[in-house]
Design a protein around this motif. Structure first.
Motif, PDB file in Angstrom:
ATOM      1  N   HIS A  85       0.827  -1.195   0.000  1.00 49.01           N
ATOM      2  CA  HIS A  85       0.000   0.000   0.000  1.00 49.01           C
ATOM      3  C   HIS A  85       0.870   1.257   0.000  1.00 49.01           C
ATOM      4  O   HIS A  85       1.809   1.358   0.772  1.00 49.01           O
ATOM      5  CB  HIS A  85      -0.886  -0.015   1.249  1.00 49.01           C
ATOM      6  CG  HIS A  85      -2.102   0.839   1.111  1.00 49.01           C
ATOM      7  ND1 HIS A  85      -3.353   0.323   0.902  1.00 49.01           N
ATOM      8  CD2 HIS A  85      -2.241   2.181   1.118  1.00 49.01           C
ATOM      9  CE1 HIS A  85      -4.221   1.309   0.802  1.00 49.01           C
ATOM     10  NE2 HIS A  85      -3.569   2.443   0.932  1.00 49.01           N
ATOM     11  N   LEU A  86       0.545   2.171  -0.867  1.00 50.72           N
ATOM     12  CA  LEU A  86       1.318   3.414  -0.955  1.00 50.72           C
ATOM     13  C   LEU A  86       0.510   4.571  -0.401  1.00 50.72           C
ATOM     14  O   LEU A  86      -0.599   4.848  -0.853  1.00 50.72           O
ATOM     15  CB  LEU A  86       1.676   3.698  -2.428  1.00 50.72           C
ATOM     16  CG  LEU A  86       2.522   4.946  -2.673  1.00 50.72           C
ATOM     17  CD1 LEU A  86       3.927   4.763  -2.109  1.00 50.72           C
ATOM     18  CD2 LEU A  86       2.593   5.259  -4.166  1.00 50.72           C
ATOM     19  N   VAL A 123       0.158   8.466   0.030  1.00 46.40           N
ATOM     20  CA  VAL A 123       0.643   9.708  -0.585  1.00 46.40           C
ATOM     21  C   VAL A 123       0.091  10.896   0.206  1.00 46.40           C
ATOM     22  O   VAL A 123      -1.098  11.213   0.112  1.00 46.40           O
ATOM     23  CB  VAL A 123       0.186   9.799  -2.057  1.00 46.40           C
ATOM     24  CG1 VAL A 123       0.672  11.102  -2.677  1.00 46.40           C
ATOM     25  CG2 VAL A 123       0.687   8.605  -2.854  1.00 46.40           C
ATOM     26  N   LEU A 165      -4.453  10.294 -10.013  1.00 44.76           N
ATOM     27  CA  LEU A 165      -4.524  10.618  -8.585  1.00 44.76           C
ATOM     28  C   LEU A 165      -4.982  12.058  -8.375  1.00 44.76           C
ATOM     29  O   LEU A 165      -5.735  12.358  -7.456  1.00 44.76           O
ATOM     30  CB  LEU A 165      -3.163  10.396  -7.918  1.00 44.76           C
ATOM     31  CG  LEU A 165      -2.742   8.932  -7.767  1.00 44.76           C
ATOM     32  CD1 LEU A 165      -1.335   8.843  -7.197  1.00 44.76           C
ATOM     33  CD2 LEU A 165      -3.731   8.190  -6.873  1.00 44.76           C
ATOM     34  N   THR A 198      -8.845   5.961  -0.055  1.00 42.62           N
ATOM     35  CA  THR A 198      -8.111   4.910  -0.748  1.00 42.62           C
ATOM     36  C   THR A 198      -8.722   4.716  -2.122  1.00 42.62           C
ATOM     37  O   THR A 198      -9.944   4.679  -2.265  1.00 42.62           O
ATOM     38  CB  THR A 198      -8.182   3.599   0.057  1.00 42.62           C
ATOM     39  OG1 THR A 198      -7.567   3.826   1.312  1.00 42.62           O
ATOM     40  CG2 THR A 198      -7.448   2.477  -0.662  1.00 42.62           C
ATOM     41  N   SER A 257      -5.637   1.110  -7.889  1.00 43.24           N
ATOM     42  CA  SER A 257      -4.264   1.286  -8.356  1.00 43.24           C
ATOM     43  C   SER A 257      -4.240   2.160  -9.598  1.00 43.24           C
ATOM     44  O   SER A 257      -4.921   1.872 -10.569  1.00 43.24           O
ATOM     45  CB  SER A 257      -3.662  -0.068  -8.717  1.00 43.24           C
ATOM     46  OG  SER A 257      -3.891  -0.979  -7.698  1.00 43.24           O
ATOM     47  N   SER A 309      -2.134  -0.480  -3.990  1.00 43.19           N
ATOM     48  CA  SER A 309      -3.258   0.416  -3.784  1.00 43.19           C
ATOM     49  C   SER A 309      -2.741   1.701  -3.145  1.00 43.19           C
ATOM     50  O   SER A 309      -1.688   1.711  -2.508  1.00 43.19           O
ATOM     51  CB  SER A 309      -4.338  -0.243  -2.931  1.00 43.19           C
ATOM     52  OG  SER A 309      -3.754  -0.929  -1.866  1.00 43.19           O
ATOM     53  N   VAL A 310      -3.479   2.762  -3.336  1.00 43.56           N
ATOM     54  CA  VAL A 310      -2.972   4.082  -2.957  1.00 43.56           C
ATOM     55  C   VAL A 310      -3.967   4.791  -2.044  1.00 43.56           C
ATOM     56  O   VAL A 310      -5.177   4.755  -2.287  1.00 43.56           O
ATOM     57  CB  VAL A 310      -2.734   4.954  -4.216  1.00 43.56           C
ATOM     58  CG1 VAL A 310      -2.324   6.362  -3.818  1.00 43.56           C
ATOM     59  CG2 VAL A 310      -1.673   4.318  -5.113  1.00 43.56           C
ATOM     60  N   HIS A 326       5.019   7.801   0.678  1.00 45.99           N
ATOM     61  CA  HIS A 326       5.669   8.549  -0.388  1.00 45.99           C
ATOM     62  C   HIS A 326       6.010   9.944   0.136  1.00 45.99           C
ATOM     63  O   HIS A 326       5.160  10.825   0.180  1.00 45.99           O
ATOM     64  CB  HIS A 326       4.725   8.650  -1.596  1.00 45.99           C
ATOM     65  CG  HIS A 326       5.406   9.092  -2.838  1.00 45.99           C
ATOM     66  ND1 HIS A 326       5.828  10.375  -3.024  1.00 45.99           N
ATOM     67  CD2 HIS A 326       5.770   8.412  -3.949  1.00 45.99           C
ATOM     68  CE1 HIS A 326       6.416  10.469  -4.204  1.00 45.99           C
ATOM     69  NE2 HIS A 326       6.395   9.291  -4.777  1.00 45.99           N
TER      70      HIS A 326
END
Ligand code: BES
Ligand code: MN
Ligand code: ZN
Length: 492
Positions: free
Chosen positions: A14-15, A17, A42, A60, A63, A71-72, A107
């Motif tokens: 999981h990212l 940001v 995004l 969330t 992707s 997933s972001v 990130h």
């Protein structure tokens, strides 16, 4: 939790940001790493989902292009001007704790944080992820921390890694150690078992010496021994040495109250909430955690940690109110209450520290008085000192490490309240100012040594918690402050 630093994007997990509240434009810098397609995707989510306006807002999303298995989450990190890296790390971890995600990457490239702040994001996350689960027979999904791997994505990994490995990581290790000791129940962590745990820290480079009751009796430590006299468990005095400074330099001493359980003794406490008193060794845990941190990060200072470990219990052999004891210093004490036991064990431990090491300064930490909770609650530790310069040093170190202290006064007028009809002093006083008279009592055992007393009742352990960095009963107050003070004033 594993912490790693990298400058590349993850291929799984999981990212997270973060973005700051000032702007809803994801910086162009994103496109170079994520690709313009992903950035645009995004950006569209961010703009449409209206996450601005409130720190902690997050969303969330699927992707984005080019990040197939990742997933972001977009995370509102609040205003850049009052960003706190540790709190940020903790808030994210609190939100992710029970999600079914084991790998989490932050990130941080666009946040452009200084290396120290990157390391502090990891500390905040570790503090929030902390659990004391060892006594559960099976995992409790509602409480478990699922994230086991934390990756911090930054442009320059070296300085952030160095800051984490050489400083913030070890301090956090010591901090979590203090929590583990405090959370441990008193039937597991009684004085001897505690001393053995400390002995095991020789692995970190500490030198550890344990004095048993026989050795303490030879030193005439009757104030300390009297407290443990009603317990089936033997009292212990443990001395930890970290000599990372100059050979000729006098050390500083940390002294901790380590009552593994405080029932009050014959002056028995009310039963309601008595279990809290398994945490009456919070001062000693701070000393142990700080010593571990200093050893792990190889601090360039000479520091000695002393913890007085005893269990305060009522039985046929227990001491009684009205008893008179002779402390190691030779001063006699009339017991008004066997529940004012912390000052008794500290009286001998402080005197021992002074006589044995002639330290440059002594700092004691103790969950000493309920009156401290009445005066300051749990937001500040009460600080007492016989030297104004030390008060300034602690105020400054305190402001750098999120452990607040507030100074209270010492005065001959308060000291006089300790006078006893029968002995040199009594151990408890009616008539108000309970935290101050406890501190005055301790001052009678420090002589001319520059000294700080921190009453951490209600700060070492908390039942009611809001800060995501404090997820358990044990807070572990004191480790960061002691470490910071050594770093600020004793390391060149
Ligand atoms: N361990 C307690 C103080 C304490 C109370 C710590 C609440 C954390 C939360 C200490 O040993 C104690 O019992 N102090 C007495 C002193 C009194 C008898 C003079 C107190 O505060 O009531
Ligand atoms: Mn007590
Ligand atoms: Zn106590």
């Amino acid at each position: 939790m594993d912490v790693t630093f990298t400058n590349t994007l993850p291929s799984s997990g999981h990212l997270l940001v973060p973005f700051f509240d000032e702007t809803s434009d994801l910086p162009a810098a994103f496109s170079s790493q994520l690709g313009e397609g992903a950035r645009a995707q995004l950006q569209a989510v961010l703009t449409k989902s209206k996450l601005l306006g409130q720190k902690g807002n997050h969303l969330t999303t699927v992707s984005p292009e080019g990040l197939t298995d990742v997933s972001v989450t977009l995370w509102n990190a609040g205003s850049k001007s009052d960003f706190d890296a540790e709190v940020f790390g903790a808030e994210v971890m609190a939100a992710f704790r029970t999600r079914e995600e084991s790998e989490l990457a932050f990130h941080l490239i666009n946040a452009a944080l200084p290396a120290e702040d990157v390391a502090r994001v990891a500390v905040g996350a570790r503090l929030a992820a902390y659990r004391f689960d060892k006594h559960r027979s099976k995992p409790q999904p509602k409480n478990e921390t699922r994230v086991t791997s934390l990756t911090l994505i930054v442009n320059e990994t070296e300085p952030a890694l160095a800051s984490y490995q050489n400083y913030y990581g070890p301090v956090c290790d010591g901090h979590l150690q203090a929590r583990d000791l405090i959370n441990e129940p008193a039937n597991v962590l009684f004085p001897k078992a505690y001393a053995e745990r400390i002995k095991a820290l020789e692995e970190c480079g500490l030198e550890v010496e344990v004095l048993d009751e026989k050795k303490m009796a030879a030193l005439k430590m009757n104030a300390l021994l009297g407290v443990g006299q009603g317990s089936a468990r033997e009292s212990q005095l443990v001395i930890m040495k970290w000599m990372g400074g100059g050979k000729e330099e006098a050390p500083v001493c940390f002294v901790g109250k380590g009552i593994t359980f405080d029932s009050g003794g014959i002056s028995l406490k009310p039963s309601n909430g008595m279990w809290n008193m398994k945490g009456d060794m919070g001062g000693s845990a701070a000393v142990v955690g700080a010593m571990q941190a200093l050893a792990l990060r190889k601090a360039k200072a000479n520091v000695i940690g002393i913890v007085a470990l005893a269990e305060n219990m009522p039985d046929g052999n227990a001491q009684n109110p009205g008893d008179v004891i002779t402390s190691m210093s030779g001063q006699t004490i009339e017991l008004q209450s066997t529940d004012a036991e912390g000052r008794l064990v500290l009286a001998d431990a402080l005197w021992y520290a002074k006589e044995t090491f002639q330290p440059k300064a002594m700092v004691d930490l103790a969950t000493l008085t309920g009156a401290k909770l009445v005066a300051l609650g749990s937001e500040h530790a009460a600080l007492f000192t016989n030297q104004d310069e030390l008060a300034q040093e602690f105020a400054s170190s305190s402001s750098k490490c999120a452990e607040r202290t507030w100074r209270l006064p010492l005065l001959p007028e308060y000291d006089r309240m300790l006078d006893s009809e029968t002995a040199d002093m009594k151990n408890s006083v009616a008539g108000g100012a309970g935290s101050i008279t406890a501190a005055q009592f301790l001052q009678r055992f420090v002589g001319e040594i520059p000294w700080v007393h921190l009453d951490i009742a209600g700060s070492a352990t908390k039942l009611d918690r809001k800060d995501p960095r404090e997820p358990s009963f044990a807070v572990g107050f004191g480790v960061r402050l002691l470490n910071q003070w050594v770093a600020d004033y004793y390391e060149s």
